[in-house]
Design a protein around this motif. Sequence first.
Motif, mmCIF file in Angstrom:
data_model
loop_
_atom_site.group_PDB
_atom_site.id
_atom_site.type_symbol
_atom_site.label_atom_id
_atom_site.label_comp_id
_atom_site.label_asym_id
_atom_site.label_seq_id
_atom_site.Cartn_x
_atom_site.Cartn_y
_atom_site.Cartn_z
ATOM 1 N N GLN A 152 0.828 -1.203 0.000
ATOM 2 C CA GLN A 152 0.000 0.000 0.000
ATOM 3 C C GLN A 152 0.864 1.256 0.000
ATOM 4 O O GLN A 152 0.591 2.229 -0.722
ATOM 5 N N GLN A 153 1.940 1.246 0.778
ATOM 6 C CA GLN A 153 2.835 2.400 0.843
ATOM 7 C C GLN A 153 3.525 2.663 -0.496
ATOM 8 O O GLN A 153 3.830 3.803 -0.834
ATOM 9 N N GLU A 154 3.747 1.601 -1.263
ATOM 10 C CA GLU A 154 4.391 1.751 -2.563
ATOM 11 C C GLU A 154 3.400 2.138 -3.658
ATOM 12 O O GLU A 154 3.788 2.325 -4.801
ATOM 13 N N GLY A 155 2.122 2.242 -3.283
ATOM 14 C CA GLY A 155 1.127 2.667 -4.244
ATOM 15 C C GLY A 155 0.489 1.556 -5.048
ATOM 16 O O GLY A 155 -0.307 1.823 -5.959
ATOM 17 N N ALA A 156 0.808 0.299 -4.735
ATOM 18 C CA ALA A 156 0.205 -0.817 -5.453
ATOM 19 C C ALA A 156 -1.207 -1.106 -4.971
ATOM 20 O O ALA A 156 -1.997 -1.723 -5.685
ATOM 21 N N LEU A 157 -1.528 -0.671 -3.760
ATOM 22 C CA LEU A 157 -2.878 -0.787 -3.217
ATOM 23 C C LEU A 157 -3.460 0.602 -3.009
ATOM 24 O O LEU A 157 -2.734 1.540 -2.679
ATOM 25 N N LEU A 191 -1.927 -21.679 -9.994
ATOM 26 C CA LEU A 191 -3.049 -21.122 -9.242
ATOM 27 C C LEU A 191 -2.624 -19.871 -8.488
ATOM 28 O O LEU A 191 -3.371 -18.886 -8.423
ATOM 29 N N SER A 192 -1.418 -19.878 -7.935
ATOM 30 C CA SER A 192 -0.944 -18.706 -7.186
ATOM 31 C C SER A 192 -0.806 -17.501 -8.100
ATOM 32 O O SER A 192 -1.097 -16.370 -7.692
ATOM 33 N N ARG A 193 -0.362 -17.715 -9.341
ATOM 34 C CA ARG A 193 -0.242 -16.599 -10.278
ATOM 35 C C ARG A 193 -1.617 -16.014 -10.606
ATOM 36 O O ARG A 193 -1.783 -14.786 -10.695
ATOM 37 N N THR A 194 -2.595 -16.888 -10.756
ATOM 38 C CA THR A 194 -3.951 -16.425 -11.038
ATOM 39 C C THR A 194 -4.508 -15.611 -9.878
ATOM 40 O O THR A 194 -5.083 -14.533 -10.071
ATOM 41 N N TYR A 195 -4.316 -16.111 -8.654
ATOM 42 C CA TYR A 195 -4.830 -15.406 -7.484
ATOM 43 C C TYR A 195 -4.161 -14.046 -7.332
ATOM 44 O O TYR A 195 -4.831 -13.044 -7.061
ATOM 45 N N ALA A 196 -2.847 -14.008 -7.489
ATOM 46 C CA ALA A 196 -2.136 -12.739 -7.345
ATOM 47 C C ALA A 196 -2.605 -11.744 -8.401
ATOM 48 O O ALA A 196 -2.796 -10.554 -8.108
ATOM 49 N N ASP A 197 -2.811 -12.204 -9.625
ATOM 50 C CA ASP A 197 -3.255 -11.313 -10.690
ATOM 51 C C ASP A 197 -4.639 -10.757 -10.394
ATOM 52 O O ASP A 197 -4.904 -9.558 -10.595
ATOM 53 N N VAL A 198 -5.530 -11.596 -9.911
ATOM 54 C CA VAL A 198 -6.890 -11.144 -9.595
ATOM 55 C C VAL A 198 -6.866 -10.114 -8.472
ATOM 56 O O VAL A 198 -7.522 -9.069 -8.547
ATOM 57 N N PHE A 199 -6.100 -10.382 -7.427
ATOM 58 C CA PHE A 199 -6.073 -9.458 -6.294
ATOM 59 C C PHE A 199 -5.417 -8.134 -6.653
ATOM 60 O O PHE A 199 -5.813 -7.076 -6.163
ATOM 61 N N LEU A 200 -4.422 -8.184 -7.519
ATOM 62 C CA LEU A 200 -3.709 -6.960 -7.854
ATOM 63 C C LEU A 200 -4.355 -6.190 -8.998
ATOM 64 O O LEU A 200 -4.310 -4.962 -9.024
ATOM 65 N N ASN A 201 -4.939 -6.899 -9.935
ATOM 66 C CA ASN A 201 -5.436 -6.241 -11.146
ATOM 67 C C ASN A 201 -6.946 -6.295 -11.329
ATOM 68 O O ASN A 201 -7.471 -5.668 -12.246
ATOM 69 N N GLY A 202 -7.626 -7.061 -10.482
ATOM 70 C CA GLY A 202 -9.082 -7.114 -10.580
ATOM 71 C C GLY A 202 -9.561 -8.066 -11.666
ATOM 72 O O GLY A 202 -8.778 -8.758 -12.313
ATOM 73 N N ILE A 203 -10.878 -8.091 -11.885
ATOM 74 C CA ILE A 203 -11.466 -9.013 -12.844
ATOM 75 C C ILE A 203 -12.209 -8.293 -13.968
ATOM 76 O O ILE A 203 -12.583 -8.914 -14.959
ATOM 77 N N LEU A 204 -12.417 -7.002 -13.827
ATOM 78 C CA LEU A 204 -13.166 -6.259 -14.846
ATOM 79 C C LEU A 204 -12.237 -5.560 -15.812
ATOM 80 O O LEU A 204 -11.198 -5.021 -15.426
ATOM 81 N N GLU A 205 -12.591 -5.587 -17.091
ATOM 82 C CA GLU A 205 -11.843 -4.846 -18.089
ATOM 83 C C GLU A 205 -12.068 -3.348 -17.865
ATOM 84 O O GLU A 205 -13.198 -2.911 -17.676
ATOM 85 N N ARG A 206 -10.994 -2.599 -17.875
ATOM 86 C CA ARG A 206 -11.123 -1.146 -17.728
ATOM 87 C C ARG A 206 -11.315 -0.513 -19.094
ATOM 88 O O ARG A 206 -10.558 -0.792 -20.032
ATOM 89 N N GLN A 207 -12.309 0.315 -19.221
ATOM 90 C CA GLN A 207 -12.608 0.956 -20.483
ATOM 91 C C GLN A 207 -12.414 2.466 -20.347
ATOM 92 O O GLN A 207 -12.740 3.064 -19.339
ATOM 93 N N ASP A 208 -11.849 3.059 -21.401
ATOM 94 C CA ASP A 208 -11.649 4.496 -21.391
ATOM 95 C C ASP A 208 -13.014 5.201 -21.450
ATOM 96 O O ASP A 208 -13.949 4.758 -22.112
ATOM 97 N N THR A 209 -13.139 6.286 -20.721
ATOM 98 C CA THR A 209 -14.394 7.051 -20.727
ATOM 99 C C THR A 209 -14.129 8.442 -21.260
ATOM 100 O O THR A 209 -13.014 8.945 -21.225
#
Length: 209
Positions: A152-157, A191-209
Amino acid sequence: MSELAVKQVSQGVRSPVGREGVLDVAAKLFREQGYGSVSLRKIAEAAGIKAGSLYYHFGSKDEIVAAVLDVGIQVVHDSMRQAVSALPEGTGAEASLHAAIGAHLRALLDVSDYTSANVRIFGQVPQSVRDANLPTRRAYEAEWDALLSRLQQEGALKSDVDIRHLRLMLIGALNATLDWFDPARGSAEALSRTYADVFLNGILERQDT
């Protein structure tokens, strides 16, 4: 259990029958059958000794359970700490989180009956046994809190993420894999790579607005 015995469990080394050997057998039985179905007699039979011989090392079934719970936490804690500390100096918190998740899952799914037994039976054992295990459990939770706080301190969270709630959700999700993980359909590492990716990057595609 001694530090040597914990290290042996972490490395997959099985001790001869004795105190550590009895705990090895008990951990396997608790992992497979739960707390209520495992008796002192069943532990003794699986260890190939007389039931009375157990009292040379333990005063009761709950003393065995308490030792299994402590080692279960110590094994996964050591695995996580070693995985994170082995990273090169200057490694970011994001890579550390990947390493920590992988270490937790490997200890849970690939390495130790103790760790899996801890997850399966903790809610089944008497309150007095759970209370005795809490200091060991709290130390492991504090290790996660420190890692997540650094992330969190490094800005990843996000700054408003509640670290305790995130840790509870993360460890809960990792421990739940015991109920459905099938090694024939994938590795703990994948499985660990999948979990880490989900927690860090989420599951929804980000769309430009």
